[in-house]
Design an enzyme around this catalytic site. Sequence first.
Site, PDB file in Angstrom:
ATOM      1  N   LYS A   1      -5.335  -7.915 -14.794  1.00  0.00           N
ATOM      2  CA  LYS A   1      -4.919  -9.289 -14.470  1.00  0.00           C
ATOM      3  C   LYS A   1      -5.536 -10.324 -15.405  1.00  0.00           C
ATOM      4  O   LYS A   1      -6.529 -10.071 -16.076  1.00  0.00           O
ATOM      5  CB  LYS A   1      -5.211  -9.577 -13.001  1.00  0.00           C
ATOM      6  CG  LYS A   1      -4.172  -8.850 -12.133  1.00  0.00           C
ATOM      7  CD  LYS A   1      -4.100  -9.310 -10.724  1.00  0.00           C
ATOM      8  CE  LYS A   1      -2.964  -8.541 -10.019  1.00  0.00           C
ATOM      9  NZ  LYS A   1      -3.147  -8.496  -8.582  1.00  0.00           N
TER      10      LYS A   1
ATOM     11  N   ARG B   1      -6.112  -0.887  -6.315  1.00  0.00           N
ATOM     12  CA  ARG B   1      -4.736  -0.736  -6.821  1.00  0.00           C
ATOM     13  C   ARG B   1      -4.782  -0.892  -8.332  1.00  0.00           C
ATOM     14  O   ARG B   1      -5.131  -1.959  -8.832  1.00  0.00           O
ATOM     15  CB  ARG B   1      -3.853  -1.806  -6.175  1.00  0.00           C
ATOM     16  CG  ARG B   1      -2.394  -1.748  -6.565  1.00  0.00           C
ATOM     17  CD  ARG B   1      -1.608  -2.869  -5.878  1.00  0.00           C
ATOM     18  NE  ARG B   1      -0.204  -2.810  -6.230  1.00  0.00           N
ATOM     19  CZ  ARG B   1       0.302  -3.338  -7.349  1.00  0.00           C
ATOM     20  NH1 ARG B   1      -0.466  -3.946  -8.205  1.00  0.00           N
ATOM     21  NH2 ARG B   1       1.606  -3.240  -7.583  1.00  0.00           N
TER      22      ARG B   1
HETATM   23  N1  HH2 Z   1      -0.653  -7.206  -7.449  1.00  0.00           N
HETATM   24  C1  HH2 Z   1       0.575  -7.071  -7.960  1.00  0.00           C
HETATM   25  C2  HH2 Z   1       1.609  -6.529  -7.183  1.00  0.00           C
HETATM   26  N2  HH2 Z   1       1.384  -6.101  -5.924  1.00  0.00           N
HETATM   27  N3  HH2 Z   1      -0.100  -5.748  -4.117  1.00  0.00           N
HETATM   28  C3  HH2 Z   1      -1.316  -5.873  -3.578  1.00  0.00           C
HETATM   29  N4  HH2 Z   1      -1.562  -5.443  -2.328  1.00  0.00           N
HETATM   30  N5  HH2 Z   1      -2.358  -6.423  -4.286  1.00  0.00           N
HETATM   31  C4  HH2 Z   1      -2.208  -6.882  -5.560  1.00  0.00           C
HETATM   32  O1  HH2 Z   1      -3.192  -7.404  -6.146  1.00  0.00           O
HETATM   33  C5  HH2 Z   1      -0.906  -6.780  -6.169  1.00  0.00           C
HETATM   34  C6  HH2 Z   1       0.147  -6.200  -5.390  1.00  0.00           C
HETATM   35  C7  HH2 Z   1       0.834  -7.496  -9.361  1.00  0.00           C
HETATM   36  O2  HH2 Z   1       0.610  -6.454 -10.269  1.00  0.00           O
HETATM   37  P1  HH2 Z   1       1.745  -5.500 -10.923  1.00  0.00           P
HETATM   38  O3  HH2 Z   1       2.424  -4.705  -9.867  1.00  0.00           O
HETATM   39  O4  HH2 Z   1       1.151  -4.707 -12.016  1.00  0.00           O
HETATM   40  O5  HH2 Z   1       2.738  -6.510 -11.631  1.00  0.00           O
HETATM   41  P2  HH2 Z   1       4.147  -7.058 -11.275  1.00  0.00           P
HETATM   42  O6  HH2 Z   1       4.030  -7.808 -10.004  1.00  0.00           O
HETATM   43  O7  HH2 Z   1       4.484  -7.949 -12.439  1.00  0.00           O
HETATM   44  O8  HH2 Z   1       5.081  -5.909 -11.125  1.00  0.00           O
END
Ligand code: HH2
Length: 278
Positions: free
Chosen positions: A223, A257
């Site tokens: 992040k 995660r």
């Molecule tokens: N962060 C993202 C998505 N889902 N769920 C939880 N519980 N906690 C988090 O910190 C979280 C989440 C964002 O990360 P990522 O899935 O890599 O990116 P994107 O939303 O662009 O797909």
Amino acid sequence: MNSFWQTTRFRIDLSRPQVMGIVNVTPDSFSDGGLHADTGRALVHCERLVAEGADILDIGGESTRPGAAPVPLEEELARVLPVLEGALKLGVPVSIDTVKPEVMKRALEQGADIVNDINALRLPGAVEAVAAHPACGVCLMHMRGDPATMQQRPAYDDVVAEVRAFLHERLQALEGKDVAAERIVLDPGIGFGKSVDHNLELMRRQRELLALGRPLLLGWSRKSTLGALTGRPVEERLAASVAAALASVQLGARIVRVHDVAATADALKVWGAAGLGG
Ligand code: HH2
């Protein structure tokens, strides 16, 4: 503190920190958009993450990065359901990362173990979708605003107190619908409507969130706050992400995660052997 997370097929033992591997079936996720955007490639990725030591797989079909375009229901279903079907055969709990009640329902019908909602089940029908299921797990995450607007000058008087009050309210909303507490984990939502300083304040004072009495899940992986700390672009944040995962476990998180499962799982093994974070 209860050291189990009840989910559809698995009662997850949280005495050892759990690595949740991220599977983004999206063309536009912030760090891996497009890499696993078709079913076949996404399933290969799922298998790889399990081989690398993922304890849980988290499948998402809608990017939540700041400014991301919303995905229509049918498109999200078409992205995630075939991947979910394959992932459910891999022997680990599978979570569906969605804000849409209809996606939750369809995924739960298909056998999903966990609903992971960055919106903490605030869309109409979301609490009911989870409450209608006898045992699925749920992760309630704090987000200020929505992905389209959340990074426009987020402001809090006391970010930790406000996140804690929000998570408390959402926990009560679910318990009011008879969803057992042992099905629920909480997440302060790193990067969701928070400045760098807010995220770091949440890290330093993470233990205050344990007072809610539920296990914590933390998502620091790649992040932008890690970019602000290190000066590195998203593809060079592995070391920072592993360090953040270890810090969050040391500060009481039971689930991390992450994108980089092998590195995180290895680091946690050493951490555990040293008697830390257990
Ligand atoms: N962060 C993202 C998505 N889902 N769920 C939880 N519980 N906690 C988090 O910190 C979280 C989440 C964002 O990360 P990522 O899935 O890599 O990116 P994107 O939303 O662009 O797909």
